[in-house]
Motif scaffolding. Structure first.
Motif, PDB file in Angstrom:
ATOM      1  N   LEU A 190       0.834  -1.207   0.000  1.00  0.00           N
ATOM      2  CA  LEU A 190       0.000   0.000   0.000  1.00  0.00           C
ATOM      3  C   LEU A 190       0.861   1.245   0.000  1.00  0.00           C
ATOM      4  N   ARG A 191       1.915   1.265   0.803  1.00  0.00           N
ATOM      5  CA  ARG A 191       2.769   2.458   0.902  1.00  0.00           C
ATOM      6  C   ARG A 191       3.456   2.760  -0.421  1.00  0.00           C
ATOM      7  N   ASP A 192       3.904   1.727  -1.122  1.00  0.00           N
ATOM      8  CA  ASP A 192       4.564   1.953  -2.419  1.00  0.00           C
ATOM      9  C   ASP A 192       3.615   2.633  -3.400  1.00  0.00           C
ATOM     10  N   ARG A 193       2.378   2.164  -3.444  1.00  0.00           N
ATOM     11  CA  ARG A 193       1.417   2.727  -4.396  1.00  0.00           C
ATOM     12  C   ARG A 193       0.931   4.098  -3.937  1.00  0.00           C
ATOM     13  N   TRP A 194       0.720   4.228  -2.643  1.00  0.00           N
ATOM     14  CA  TRP A 194       0.264   5.509  -2.084  1.00  0.00           C
ATOM     15  C   TRP A 194       1.302   6.597  -2.363  1.00  0.00           C
ATOM     16  N   SER A 195       2.554   6.314  -2.071  1.00  0.00           N
ATOM     17  CA  SER A 195       3.618   7.322  -2.216  1.00  0.00           C
ATOM     18  C   SER A 195       3.853   7.706  -3.670  1.00  0.00           C
ATOM     19  N   ASP A 224       3.071   8.686   8.989  1.00  0.00           N
ATOM     20  CA  ASP A 224       3.550   9.800   8.167  1.00  0.00           C
ATOM     21  C   ASP A 224       2.506  10.194   7.121  1.00  0.00           C
ATOM     22  N   TYR A 225       1.575   9.284   6.816  1.00  0.00           N
ATOM     23  CA  TYR A 225       0.520   9.574   5.851  1.00  0.00           C
ATOM     24  C   TYR A 225      -0.867   9.725   6.496  1.00  0.00           C
ATOM     25  N   VAL A 291     -19.212  10.213  15.244  1.00  0.00           N
ATOM     26  CA  VAL A 291     -17.805  10.203  14.829  1.00  0.00           C
ATOM     27  C   VAL A 291     -17.011   9.367  15.819  1.00  0.00           C
ATOM     28  N   LYS A 292     -16.647   8.167  15.411  1.00  0.00           N
ATOM     29  CA  LYS A 292     -15.895   7.264  16.285  1.00  0.00           C
ATOM     30  C   LYS A 292     -14.397   7.275  15.975  1.00  0.00           C
ATOM     31  N   GLU A 293     -14.036   7.712  14.776  1.00  0.00           N
ATOM     32  CA  GLU A 293     -12.626   7.883  14.432  1.00  0.00           C
ATOM     33  C   GLU A 293     -12.498   9.110  13.546  1.00  0.00           C
ATOM     34  N   LEU A 294     -11.521   9.938  13.857  1.00  0.00           N
ATOM     35  CA  LEU A 294     -11.224  11.127  13.058  1.00  0.00           C
ATOM     36  C   LEU A 294      -9.755  11.066  12.661  1.00  0.00           C
ATOM     37  N   TRP A 295      -9.504  11.191  11.367  1.00  0.00           N
ATOM     38  CA  TRP A 295      -8.158  11.036  10.844  1.00  0.00           C
ATOM     39  C   TRP A 295      -7.738  12.261  10.035  1.00  0.00           C
ATOM     40  N   ALA A 296      -6.465  12.617  10.167  1.00  0.00           N
ATOM     41  CA  ALA A 296      -5.825  13.521   9.221  1.00  0.00           C
ATOM     42  C   ALA A 296      -5.055  12.643   8.234  1.00  0.00           C
ATOM     43  N   VAL A 297      -5.252  12.898   6.952  1.00  0.00           N
ATOM     44  CA  VAL A 297      -4.695  12.021   5.916  1.00  0.00           C
ATOM     45  C   VAL A 297      -3.920  12.865   4.911  1.00  0.00           C
ATOM     46  N   ARG A 298      -2.730  12.394   4.585  1.00  0.00           N
ATOM     47  CA  ARG A 298      -1.844  13.117   3.670  1.00  0.00           C
ATOM     48  C   ARG A 298      -1.673  12.294   2.389  1.00  0.00           C
ATOM     49  N   LYS A 299      -1.988  12.903   1.248  1.00  0.00           N
ATOM     50  CA  LYS A 299      -1.879  12.216  -0.040  1.00  0.00           C
ATOM     51  C   LYS A 299      -0.936  12.990  -0.964  1.00  0.00           C
ATOM     52  N   PRO A 300       0.006  12.294  -1.599  1.00  0.00           N
ATOM     53  CA  PRO A 300       0.910  12.973  -2.526  1.00  0.00           C
ATOM     54  C   PRO A 300       0.189  13.371  -3.817  1.00  0.00           C
ATOM     55  N   THR A 301       0.565  14.498  -4.385  1.00  0.00           N
ATOM     56  CA  THR A 301       0.126  14.909  -5.722  1.00  0.00           C
ATOM     57  C   THR A 301       1.314  15.542  -6.429  1.00  0.00           C
TER      58      THR A 301
END
Length: 352
Positions: A190-195, A224-225, A291-301
């Motif tokens: 997942l990390r390889d494709r996400w990054s 980190d993501y 809201v049972k989980e709140l996430w900050a999510v970082r996506k490369p562009t």
């Protein structure tokens, strides 16, 4: 009459008459039926069945002029006032890219349509309501004083369904957008494709290939993501966006439509379990207790990484998603990024 699970149209109409002030959605839940079944029981009594053909509905809606568009799920209601414009319709997707009404539509999910007229004293409230195969609302359009009544009536005439008598039969199971695979992939896959992403929209294809839900992915990808925030950080973010004049993007989706607000917000008010944005032209009502989980999510562009805030319910379903206002090809707003990165984080290993 006790409110209980009923199916016959006569029983449904009787329950409606005995509970005139109850919202349709709440009454349907109390009766153990879908909202679409509740409306279908009133065909000929202020309700007209129409063909839910997105390719015909959207162009006709443009002629109706200013309306209020509403998309909701179990935990959030998103309302926007504007005009349906800049419309593109394809077999799999349809787009409305107007200045105010911004939608991503999945036509195959639109199974039932109704035109609804409700009298309130001397006033008549008119709406168009669309539902999926389970009878759950995918999108609603409410007329406003500036709407064209002629265009609305012509839309109903052109889309008039041949069957205005029969009850509808909905499927028992809710429509599910994401089906998790039986085995999680290795995190490094997942990390390889996400990054390697160059556009945030590529994530959908990655998750589909790996048979992952979005909720599973944020748990797997690494801090980190994606990192957990305290659940009340959502309310904090909205207040900070008002105080700091940080324009946002707010996404709320049903099974058949995603509705988006882009711009500044001015008025944020709590009411019981709800947090509300109450601005001219845009209202959001969100159940913070869901809201049972709140996430900050970082996506490369290709323009640098983009940060979102994602709220999930107890079943891992996405309630709402927030970004800083951004046009394609632009870097992320630094004020939005700084704000999200400084929100209170949940300690690693903490159990909610």
């Amino acid at each position: 009459m006790n409110i209980q699970a009923v199916r016959g149209p006569a029983e449904i109409r009787r329950a409606r008459s005995e509970n005139p002030k109850m919202r349709e959605r709440d009454l349907a839940v109390a009766l153990g039926i879908s909202e679409a079944e509740l409306l279908a029981a009133h065909l000929g009594q202020g309700v007209t069945r129409i063909d839910p053909d997105v390719s015909r509905i959207l162009p006709a809606l443009e002629a109706v002029g200013e309306v209020m568009a509403l998309t909701r799920n179990e935990s959030a209601v998103h309302e926007k006032v504007g005009v349906y414009e800049k419309i593109t319709v394809g077999a799999q997707h349809a787009l409305v890219l107007g200045r105010d009404i911004d939608l991503r539509i999945f036509p195959a999910r639109w199974a039932y349509g109704f035109a609804v007229e409700k009298r309130a004293g001397d006033d008549v409230r008119r709406s168009l309501q669309f539902f999926d195969k389970a009878g759950d609302a995918v999108h609603k359009v409410h007329l406003r004083p500036a709407s064209s009544l002629y265009a609305y009536q012509k839309l109903i005439e052109d889309l008039h369904h041949e069957d205005q008598v029969s009850p509808i039969e909905v499927q028992a199971d809710k429509i599910v957008d994401e089906v998790p695979g039986d085995v999680l992939p290795a995190a490094n896959v997942l990390r390889d494709r996400w990054s390697a992403m160059t556009d945030v929209h590529q994530l959908f294809g990655i998750l589909k290939q790996l048979k992952l839900t979005r909720h599973q992915a944020v748990h797997l990808i690494g801090e980190d993501y994606a990192w957990r925030l305290e659940e009340d950080a959502l309310t904090t973010m909205l207040h900070q966006a008002v105080n700091g004049e940080v324009p946002i993007m707010c996404f709320v989706g049903s099974s058949g439509c995603i509705q988006i607000h882009t711009g500044a917000i001015k008025t944020v008010k709590p009411m019981g379990p709800w947090i509300n944005i109450l601005d001219p032209g845009f209202n959001l009502h969100l159940r913070t207790d869901h809201v049972k989980e709140l996430w900050a999510v970082r996506k490369p562009t290709k323009d640098g990484h983009v940060t979102s805030m994602e709220a999930y319910d107890a079943d891992g379903r996405l309630i709402a998603q927030f970004f800083g206002e951004r046009l394609e090809g632009q870097a992320e707003r630094p004020d939005w990024r700084t704000m999200v990165e400084n929100l209170p984080r949940q300690a690693s290993g903490q159990v909610a």
